[in-house]
Write a protein that holds these residues in place. Sequence first.
Motif, PDB file in Angstrom:
ATOM      1  N   ARG A 167      38.398  36.454  36.655  1.00  0.00           N
ATOM      2  CA  ARG A 167      37.972  37.221  35.478  1.00  0.00           C
ATOM      3  C   ARG A 167      36.452  37.250  35.416  1.00  0.00           C
ATOM      4  NH1 ARG A 167      41.758  34.033  31.412  1.00  0.00           N
ATOM      5  NH2 ARG A 167      43.734  34.780  32.218  1.00  0.00           N
ATOM      6  N   GLY A 168      35.921  38.321  34.897  1.00  0.00           N
ATOM      7  CA  GLY A 168      34.483  38.416  34.719  1.00  0.00           C
ATOM      8  C   GLY A 168      33.770  39.213  35.794  1.00  0.00           C
ATOM      9  N   TYR A 169      34.426  39.479  36.913  1.00  0.00           N
ATOM     10  CA  TYR A 169      33.793  40.285  37.959  1.00  0.00           C
ATOM     11  C   TYR A 169      33.893  41.770  37.600  1.00  0.00           C
ATOM     12  CZ  TYR A 169      32.938  36.643  41.420  1.00  0.00           C
ATOM     13  OH  TYR A 169      32.448  35.554  42.084  1.00  0.00           O
ATOM     14  N   ARG A 170      32.806  42.489  37.767  1.00  0.00           N
ATOM     15  CA  ARG A 170      32.754  43.923  37.496  1.00  0.00           C
ATOM     16  C   ARG A 170      32.311  44.659  38.749  1.00  0.00           C
ATOM     17  NH1 ARG A 170      35.546  42.639  33.972  1.00  0.00           N
ATOM     18  NH2 ARG A 170      34.963  42.211  31.846  1.00  0.00           N
ATOM     19  N   LYS A 171      32.909  45.826  38.962  1.00  0.00           N
ATOM     20  CA  LYS A 171      32.557  46.640  40.122  1.00  0.00           C
ATOM     21  C   LYS A 171      31.185  47.278  39.894  1.00  0.00           C
ATOM     22  CE  LYS A 171      34.416  50.181  43.139  1.00  0.00           C
ATOM     23  NZ  LYS A 171      35.547  51.058  43.409  1.00  0.00           N
ATOM     24  N   VAL A 172      30.352  47.239  40.927  1.00  0.00           N
ATOM     25  CA  VAL A 172      29.027  47.847  40.896  1.00  0.00           C
ATOM     26  C   VAL A 172      29.026  48.977  41.921  1.00  0.00           C
ATOM     27  CG1 VAL A 172      26.565  47.468  41.309  1.00  0.00           C
ATOM     28  CG2 VAL A 172      27.946  45.662  40.271  1.00  0.00           C
ATOM     29  N   TYR A 191      30.966  43.597  43.801  1.00  0.00           N
ATOM     30  CA  TYR A 191      31.475  43.072  42.536  1.00  0.00           C
ATOM     31  C   TYR A 191      30.515  41.984  42.079  1.00  0.00           C
ATOM     32  CZ  TYR A 191      35.825  45.506  43.544  1.00  0.00           C
ATOM     33  OH  TYR A 191      36.768  46.485  43.808  1.00  0.00           O
ATOM     34  N   ARG A 192      30.253  41.935  40.773  1.00  0.00           N
ATOM     35  CA  ARG A 192      29.321  40.941  40.228  1.00  0.00           C
ATOM     36  C   ARG A 192      29.906  40.247  39.006  1.00  0.00           C
ATOM     37  NH1 ARG A 192      24.063  40.665  41.804  1.00  0.00           N
ATOM     38  NH2 ARG A 192      23.439  42.195  43.344  1.00  0.00           N
ATOM     39  N   ALA A 193      29.523  38.981  38.868  1.00  0.00           N
ATOM     40  CA  ALA A 193      29.815  38.172  37.681  1.00  0.00           C
ATOM     41  C   ALA A 193      28.553  37.351  37.437  1.00  0.00           C
ATOM     42  CB  ALA A 193      31.025  37.268  37.926  1.00  0.00           C
TER      43      ALA A 193
END
Length: 195
Positions: free
Chosen positions: A74-79, A91-93
């Motif tokens: 959880r917490g990773y977002r696609k860039v 992906y970044r967190a």
Amino acid sequence: MPGFRRAAVVVLACIAPLAACKRQPERGADPIEKVTHERGLVSVAELPPCLDRPEPGPGWTSADVGPFSLRLPRGYRKVQVQGIDSFMGEYRAPGRALHFDYGPYSSTLQEWRSAGAGFRSCRMEIGGHLAKIVTARSEKEGYLAGVTWRELENGDEAGALHLTMIATTADVAGQREALAVFRSVRFKKMEWPSP
């Protein structure tokens, strides 16, 4: 004599997890050993990354990336990133980043041998294909973890297609988390993704 027995027990306790290892020399010019292990170990700091086998945790989500899928905490977002001659993604967190490059020129991770301290490398099968996993530490980028699969399929005139993933994290827990992400990769029927 009791001190000797205690020392012997400690030595055996340290060696026992490695007894299940099967080591085979790699083919080709790369002298890295192929290591498979049946049990996970607690620390990744001083051992080849294939000996530590973290699993994705509860609540991790699946990400369909085109030619493969993976699981992320959880917490990773696609860039959004744009590749020139390959399919790339990121992906970044907080404190963590995971970048992938799927194409004919993706990194072999050989440059990491001189990237920093704590360099470790091994090979294991992930998603039905042999992968090379590398971990290291860098003053500039923190804890590094990388994985590469070579010659997954034949590409166009540029040659075979490879997948390389690189994770940068602020701590060893993030490095271990990246190893679990790598182990979650599953390949689909290989098709070049449309732009």
